[in-house]
Design a protein around this motif. Structure first.
Motif, PDB file in Angstrom:
ATOM      1  N   GLN A 176       0.669  -1.276  -0.060  1.00  0.00           N
ATOM      2  CA  GLN A 176       0.017  -0.154   0.014  1.00  0.00           C
ATOM      3  C   GLN A 176       0.848   1.330   0.088  1.00  0.00           C
ATOM      4  O   GLN A 176       0.517   2.250  -0.754  1.00  0.00           O
ATOM      5  N   ARG A 177       1.862   1.185   0.716  1.00  0.00           N
ATOM      6  CA  ARG A 177       2.776   2.476   0.733  1.00  0.00           C
ATOM      7  C   ARG A 177       3.473   2.432  -0.648  1.00  0.00           C
ATOM      8  O   ARG A 177       3.639   3.597  -1.141  1.00  0.00           O
ATOM      9  N   ALA A 178       3.751   1.508  -1.403  1.00  0.00           N
ATOM     10  CA  ALA A 178       4.466   1.402  -2.520  1.00  0.00           C
ATOM     11  C   ALA A 178       3.241   0.989  -3.739  1.00  0.00           C
ATOM     12  O   ALA A 178       3.919   0.186  -4.678  1.00  0.00           O
ATOM     13  N   ARG A 179       2.113   1.414  -3.526  1.00  0.00           N
ATOM     14  CA  ARG A 179       1.146   1.030  -4.443  1.00  0.00           C
ATOM     15  C   ARG A 179       1.379   1.398  -6.036  1.00  0.00           C
ATOM     16  O   ARG A 179       0.592   0.961  -6.642  1.00  0.00           O
ATOM     17  N   ASN A 180       2.063   2.343  -6.203  1.00  0.00           N
ATOM     18  CA  ASN A 180       2.509   2.507  -7.730  1.00  0.00           C
ATOM     19  C   ASN A 180       3.734   1.708  -8.152  1.00  0.00           C
ATOM     20  O   ASN A 180       3.861   2.054  -9.465  1.00  0.00           O
ATOM     21  N   VAL A 181       4.246   0.813  -7.444  1.00  0.00           N
ATOM     22  CA  VAL A 181       5.194  -0.030  -7.977  1.00  0.00           C
ATOM     23  C   VAL A 181       4.352  -1.366  -8.495  1.00  0.00           C
ATOM     24  O   VAL A 181       3.665  -1.532  -7.873  1.00  0.00           O
ATOM     25  N   PRO A 182       4.546  -1.771  -9.712  1.00  0.00           N
ATOM     26  CA  PRO A 182       4.155  -2.834 -10.039  1.00  0.00           C
ATOM     27  C   PRO A 182       4.131  -3.962  -9.334  1.00  0.00           C
ATOM     28  O   PRO A 182       5.370  -4.468  -8.967  1.00  0.00           O
ATOM     29  N   ASN A 183       2.972  -4.793  -9.098  1.00  0.00           N
ATOM     30  CA  ASN A 183       2.987  -5.865  -8.219  1.00  0.00           C
ATOM     31  C   ASN A 183       3.871  -5.668  -6.696  1.00  0.00           C
ATOM     32  O   ASN A 183       4.621  -6.616  -6.330  1.00  0.00           O
ATOM     33  N   GLY A 184       3.437  -4.212  -6.317  1.00  0.00           N
ATOM     34  CA  GLY A 184       4.363  -3.983  -5.077  1.00  0.00           C
ATOM     35  C   GLY A 184       4.014  -4.917  -3.962  1.00  0.00           C
ATOM     36  O   GLY A 184       4.999  -5.040  -3.047  1.00  0.00           O
ATOM     37  N   ALA A 185       2.787  -5.264  -3.705  1.00  0.00           N
ATOM     38  CA  ALA A 185       2.528  -5.947  -2.664  1.00  0.00           C
ATOM     39  C   ALA A 185       3.099  -7.572  -2.368  1.00  0.00           C
ATOM     40  O   ALA A 185       3.540  -8.042  -1.641  1.00  0.00           O
ATOM     41  N   TYR A 186       3.096  -7.971  -3.822  1.00  0.00           N
ATOM     42  CA  TYR A 186       3.566  -9.297  -3.902  1.00  0.00           C
ATOM     43  C   TYR A 186       5.176  -9.208  -3.835  1.00  0.00           C
ATOM     44  O   TYR A 186       5.915 -10.358  -3.140  1.00  0.00           O
ATOM     45  N   VAL A 187       5.683  -8.266  -4.289  1.00  0.00           N
ATOM     46  CA  VAL A 187       7.320  -8.014  -4.204  1.00  0.00           C
ATOM     47  C   VAL A 187       7.515  -7.875  -2.623  1.00  0.00           C
ATOM     48  O   VAL A 187       8.523  -8.374  -2.280  1.00  0.00           O
ATOM     49  N   ALA A 188       6.807  -6.965  -1.868  1.00  0.00           N
ATOM     50  CA  ALA A 188       7.162  -6.702  -0.657  1.00  0.00           C
ATOM     51  C   ALA A 188       6.875  -7.985   0.148  1.00  0.00           C
ATOM     52  O   ALA A 188       7.731  -8.321   0.908  1.00  0.00           O
ATOM     53  N   LEU A 215      16.550  -7.613  -1.405  1.00  0.00           N
ATOM     54  CA  LEU A 215      15.554  -8.341  -2.346  1.00  0.00           C
ATOM     55  C   LEU A 215      14.650  -7.696  -2.962  1.00  0.00           C
ATOM     56  O   LEU A 215      14.206  -7.924  -4.073  1.00  0.00           O
ATOM     57  N   ALA A 216      13.715  -6.707  -2.297  1.00  0.00           N
ATOM     58  CA  ALA A 216      12.903  -5.887  -2.681  1.00  0.00           C
ATOM     59  C   ALA A 216      13.364  -5.189  -4.097  1.00  0.00           C
ATOM     60  O   ALA A 216      12.541  -5.146  -5.082  1.00  0.00           O
ATOM     61  N   THR A 217      14.398  -4.671  -3.973  1.00  0.00           N
ATOM     62  CA  THR A 217      14.842  -3.858  -5.412  1.00  0.00           C
ATOM     63  C   THR A 217      15.376  -4.915  -6.396  1.00  0.00           C
ATOM     64  O   THR A 217      14.979  -4.301  -7.571  1.00  0.00           O
ATOM     65  N   TYR A 218      15.752  -5.941  -6.302  1.00  0.00           N
ATOM     66  CA  TYR A 218      16.222  -6.885  -7.229  1.00  0.00           C
ATOM     67  C   TYR A 218      14.816  -7.609  -7.762  1.00  0.00           C
ATOM     68  O   TYR A 218      14.668  -7.841  -8.819  1.00  0.00           O
ATOM     69  N   LEU A 219      13.870  -7.973  -6.950  1.00  0.00           N
ATOM     70  CA  LEU A 219      12.699  -8.253  -7.254  1.00  0.00           C
ATOM     71  C   LEU A 219      11.674  -7.386  -8.121  1.00  0.00           C
ATOM     72  O   LEU A 219      11.229  -7.828  -9.231  1.00  0.00           O
ATOM     73  N   SER A 220      11.663  -6.260  -7.848  1.00  0.00           N
ATOM     74  CA  SER A 220      10.718  -5.101  -8.721  1.00  0.00           C
ATOM     75  C   SER A 220      11.711  -4.551  -9.750  1.00  0.00           C
ATOM     76  O   SER A 220      10.809  -4.085 -10.547  1.00  0.00           O
TER      77      SER A 220
END
Length: 284
Positions: A108-120, A260-265
């Motif tokens: 929700q904090r990074a809701r504009n990041v594609p698939n942010g919830a799954y990546v997080a 990990l979040a940076t690599y996955l996103s």
């Protein structure tokens, strides 16, 4: 009249016996809640200040405190149940629930990041699981619900904050420096080479609160784990030893999860032809 008094006294004794004998956990809970209820006086003062300053936060304060009261009361009984179970499956169930909620919140904090919830969620899961596995292998904590669940909760909470901030800052920097990145891509740089500075900056921003907290712990504030142990009767030296372990694991889990979040996103910001996804970087 004497018979009526005798009857009333008998009923009182019967009820008291039931309370004392049949529901000890509820009785202890009710007695223990007297201090939290008394502490509501502080909230009342905050509400008065909010009203006097015309902040309009009175209802929000009531809602927040009521929600915290209900959530913590419920989780207290849930943890008491889990702690009395021998099946380790309860540990994994509690852990999965915590990670799921944390992933959604960070997303929700990074809701504009594609698939942010799954990546997080995946980043938090892998980062905290790796940290927990190291702690168990090194025998820092035994693999029991009483140790693992509280420790996992602290790690997941910190990893959630770091992951959410890192993903949000990463997208913002990519958007602000879109022209520079596209120029680097046109000159032959790979997506990782073109965005490495933005990613590193996002990680630094995300991890700064954890690092600052580690630098000032014991000088400015006494953390919750250490304070709880001291108030529970443990010696300050024992509390300090545990707090050092806690700070180490929080730093490790937060760093693992953030990286990990940076690599996955990363892949979601680029097309298959290594061009920036401009629609992802549009203004909010």
């Amino acid at each position: 009249m004497d018979s009526l008094n005798a009857t009333g006294h008998a009923i009182f004794l019967e009820l008291n016996e039931k309370i004392q004998g049949l529901e000890p956990s509820w009785r202890e809970w009710a007695v223990g809640m007297l201090r939290p209820i008394a502490a509501l006086a502080v909230v009342a003062v905050a509400m008065v200040l909010s009203y006097s300053q015309k902040l309009g936060l009175e209802k929000e304060m009531i809602y927040s405190i009521a929600r915290a009261f209900i959530q913590l009361s419920a989780i207290g009984f849930v943890l008491e149940f889990i702690f009395n179970q021998a099946n380790v499956a309860w540990i994994f169930l509690a852990y999965v629930i915590m990670v799921t909620v944390a992933g959604y919140t960070a997303g929700q904090r990074a809701r504009n990041v594609p698939n942010g919830a799954y990546v997080a969620g995946l980043s938090i899961f892998l980062g905290t699981a790796l940290t927990m596995a190291l702690l168990v292998v090194l025998k820092v904590f035994p693999f029991t619900p009483r140790y693992i669940i509280p420790v996992a909760g602290m790690m997941v909470g910190n990893a959630m904050t770091v992951t959410g901030v890192t993903l949000k800052r990463m997208r913002e920097d990519l958007r602000l420096q879109q022209g520079m990145i596209e120029t680097a891509l046109a000159l032959g740089a790979t997506p990782r080479q073109a965005t490495v500075k933005q990613v590193r900056r996002a990680l630094v921003v995300g991890l700064s609160p954890v690092l600052d907290n580690a630098k000032t712990v014991g000088l400015i504030s006494l953390p919750g784990a250490m304070t709880g142990l001291i108030m529970g009767g443990a010696s300050p030296t024992e509390a300090i030893q545990l707090q050092i372990v806690v700070m180490n694991m929080l730093l490790g889990a937060s760093t693992f999860s953030g990286v990990l979040a940076t690599y996955l996103s990363w892949p979601f910001f680029f097309t298959s032809t290594y061009q920036l996804q401009t629609k992802v970087l549009r203004d909010e």
